[in-house]
Design a protein around this motif. Structure first.
Motif, mmCIF file in Angstrom:
data_model
loop_
_atom_site.group_PDB
_atom_site.id
_atom_site.type_symbol
_atom_site.label_atom_id
_atom_site.label_comp_id
_atom_site.label_asym_id
_atom_site.label_seq_id
_atom_site.Cartn_x
_atom_site.Cartn_y
_atom_site.Cartn_z
ATOM 1 N N ALA A 49 0.814 -1.213 0.000
ATOM 2 C CA ALA A 49 0.000 0.000 0.000
ATOM 3 C C ALA A 49 0.852 1.270 0.000
ATOM 4 N N SER A 50 2.166 1.154 0.253
ATOM 5 C CA SER A 50 3.031 2.331 0.326
ATOM 6 C C SER A 50 3.453 2.772 -1.069
ATOM 7 N N SER A 51 3.893 3.995 -1.161
ATOM 8 C CA SER A 51 4.365 4.541 -2.437
ATOM 9 C C SER A 51 5.777 4.039 -2.721
ATOM 10 N N PRO A 52 6.079 3.657 -3.968
ATOM 11 C CA PRO A 52 7.441 3.203 -4.278
ATOM 12 C C PRO A 52 8.475 4.311 -4.151
ATOM 13 N N ARG A 53 8.028 5.549 -4.162
ATOM 14 C CA ARG A 53 8.964 6.664 -4.032
ATOM 15 C C ARG A 53 9.230 7.053 -2.578
ATOM 16 N N ALA A 54 8.495 6.486 -1.650
ATOM 17 C CA ALA A 54 8.615 6.889 -0.245
ATOM 18 C C ALA A 54 10.047 6.785 0.278
ATOM 19 N N PRO A 55 10.782 5.668 0.032
ATOM 20 C CA PRO A 55 12.168 5.600 0.543
ATOM 21 C C PRO A 55 13.068 6.685 -0.041
ATOM 22 N N PHE A 56 12.799 7.078 -1.296
ATOM 23 C CA PHE A 56 13.641 8.081 -1.937
ATOM 24 C C PHE A 56 13.323 9.484 -1.408
ATOM 25 N N PHE A 57 12.072 9.718 -1.044
ATOM 26 C CA PHE A 57 11.749 10.977 -0.376
ATOM 27 C C PHE A 57 12.475 11.055 0.969
ATOM 28 N N ASP A 58 12.546 9.925 1.670
ATOM 29 C CA ASP A 58 13.256 9.901 2.951
ATOM 30 C C ASP A 58 14.748 10.178 2.761
ATOM 31 N N LEU A 59 15.340 9.563 1.719
ATOM 32 C CA LEU A 59 16.762 9.793 1.440
ATOM 33 C C LEU A 59 17.027 11.246 1.075
ATOM 34 N N GLN A 60 16.174 11.800 0.214
ATOM 35 C CA GLN A 60 16.360 13.189 -0.190
ATOM 36 C C GLN A 60 16.216 14.130 1.003
ATOM 37 N N GLU A 61 15.220 13.887 1.832
ATOM 38 C CA GLU A 61 15.004 14.738 2.998
ATOM 39 C C GLU A 61 16.196 14.680 3.946
ATOM 40 N N ALA A 62 16.708 13.470 4.200
ATOM 41 C CA ALA A 62 17.864 13.328 5.084
ATOM 42 C C ALA A 62 19.089 14.042 4.509
ATOM 43 N N HIS A 63 19.270 13.938 3.187
ATOM 44 C CA HIS A 63 20.406 14.601 2.536
ATOM 45 C C HIS A 63 20.291 16.121 2.646
ATOM 46 N N LEU A 64 19.099 16.661 2.421
ATOM 47 C CA LEU A 64 18.913 18.106 2.494
ATOM 48 C C LEU A 64 19.112 18.615 3.919
ATOM 49 N N LYS A 65 18.659 17.852 4.905
ATOM 50 C CA LYS A 65 18.878 18.251 6.300
ATOM 51 C C LYS A 65 20.363 18.245 6.633
ATOM 52 N N PHE A 66 21.080 17.249 6.101
ATOM 53 C CA PHE A 66 22.525 17.183 6.325
ATOM 54 C C PHE A 66 23.230 18.381 5.700
ATOM 55 N N LEU A 67 22.819 18.760 4.476
ATOM 56 C CA LEU A 67 23.413 19.923 3.821
ATOM 57 C C LEU A 67 23.161 21.193 4.612
ATOM 58 N N HIS A 68 21.937 21.374 5.069
ATOM 59 C CA HIS A 68 21.597 22.603 5.787
ATOM 60 C C HIS A 68 22.302 22.687 7.138
ATOM 61 N N ALA A 69 22.653 21.531 7.702
ATOM 62 C CA ALA A 69 23.350 21.501 8.990
ATOM 63 C C ALA A 69 24.866 21.589 8.831
ATOM 64 N N SER A 70 25.346 21.812 7.599
ATOM 65 C CA SER A 70 26.783 21.908 7.363
ATOM 66 C C SER A 70 27.376 23.103 8.113
ATOM 67 N N PRO A 71 28.672 23.070 8.404
ATOM 68 C CA PRO A 71 29.314 24.221 9.061
ATOM 69 C C PRO A 71 29.163 25.505 8.236
ATOM 70 N N ALA A 72 29.231 26.630 8.920
ATOM 71 C CA ALA A 72 29.067 27.923 8.238
ATOM 72 C C ALA A 72 30.119 28.130 7.153
ATOM 73 N N LEU A 73 31.275 27.489 7.301
ATOM 74 C CA LEU A 73 32.334 27.627 6.301
ATOM 75 C C LEU A 73 31.856 27.191 4.927
ATOM 76 N N ILE A 74 31.012 26.168 4.868
ATOM 77 C CA ILE A 74 30.536 25.640 3.580
ATOM 78 C C ILE A 74 29.729 26.692 2.836
ATOM 79 N N SER A 75 28.781 27.333 3.526
ATOM 80 C CA SER A 75 27.964 28.355 2.865
ATOM 81 C C SER A 75 28.804 29.571 2.490
ATOM 82 N N ARG A 76 29.806 29.897 3.308
ATOM 83 C CA ARG A 76 30.664 31.040 2.975
ATOM 84 C C ARG A 76 31.480 30.782 1.722
ATOM 85 N N VAL A 77 32.021 29.575 1.612
ATOM 86 C CA VAL A 77 32.767 29.221 0.396
ATOM 87 C C VAL A 77 31.839 29.274 -0.812
ATOM 88 N N LEU A 78 30.610 28.784 -0.661
ATOM 89 C CA LEU A 78 29.644 28.809 -1.754
ATOM 90 C C LEU A 78 29.364 30.248 -2.199
#
Length: 224
Positions: A49-78
């Motif tokens: 009954a689950s969506s086949p994309r559900a695990p990939f939404f979880d992976l994408q969400e975890a990746h985006l949270k990890f990026l946003h939690a990066s040290p301030a140096l990363i955003s400054r270099v960007l």
């Protein structure tokens, strides 16, 4: 025209950051692909009954949270890299020629579109994903998301999956914009190269004509 002798270096300042950002987007493509472009097969161990994309939404969400939690140096270099690209455009568009206005002006317009997508969609999306502030409201009959956007209230009606799809689509739009910058810079290089070849051919023809004329004049004097 642009500052004499700095055009190749200024082009490097534009192409370098553009390729840098394309590399970042390519690294995010595995997370976006199954969310936006492809429907993956459902795992045999998953709930039917689950969506086949559900695990990939979880992976994408975890990746985006990890990026946003990066040290301030990363955003400054960007942001420094973004500024480096803008510096290259400023150097090339100082006292611009017609070719500069055509190619570099269009490239700058695309580059600024990319900056706008980054600031308006990606940064805002990262904050939304990290906070988990997805909308959960349902549109009433007769209401549209466009109307809510005009009212500035669309955020409450865009759910988790739609928000993550918007992030993936923003990455795709940004990649297309950056590829457009590279195409325009390559077009400028090709046009300048062809122009130099034509000038060299005209100079050779003029020199040959001049030598032939001098040879005829010298032959006439010897006969006299």
């Amino acid at each position: 025209m642009a500052l004499r002798g700095v055009a190749p270096f200024a082009t490097f300042l534009i192409v370098g950051p553009t390729c840098f950002f394309l590399g970042i987007l390519f690294a995010m493509f595995p997370y976006d692909y199954n969310v936006l472009w492809s429907t993956p097969p459902l795992s045999p161990l998953a709930d039917p009954a689950s969506s086949p994309r559900a695990p990939f939404f979880d992976l994408q969400e975890a990746h985006l949270k990890f990026l946003h939690a990066s040290p301030a140096l990363i955003s400054r270099v960007l942001h420094i890299v973004i500024g480096t690209g803008l510096l290259g455009f400023i150097m090339k568009l100082y006292k611009p020629s017609e070719a500069n206005m055509l190619f570099d002006g269009a490239s700058l317009a695309l580059y600024m579109c990319g900056v706008a997508v980054y600031a308006a969609n990606i940064v805002k999306g990262l904050r939304t994903v990290t906070a988990g502030a997805y909308g959960g409201k349902v549109l009433q009959e007769g209401e549209t998301l466009v109307a809510k956007a005009m009212e500035g209230e669309e955020g409450g009606f865009i759910g988790r999956e739609d928000s993550l799809r918007v992030m993936a689509a923003s990455n795709t739009i940004l990649a297309l914009v950056l590829v457009g910058v590279l195409v325009l810079q390559a077009g400028q290089w090709y046009a300048q190269r062809k122009e130099e070849e034509e000038i060299e051919a005209m100079d050779r023809a003029r020199d040959e004509k001049k030598r032939g004329k001098e040879g005829k004049e010298g032959g006439g004097k010897k006969k006299q």
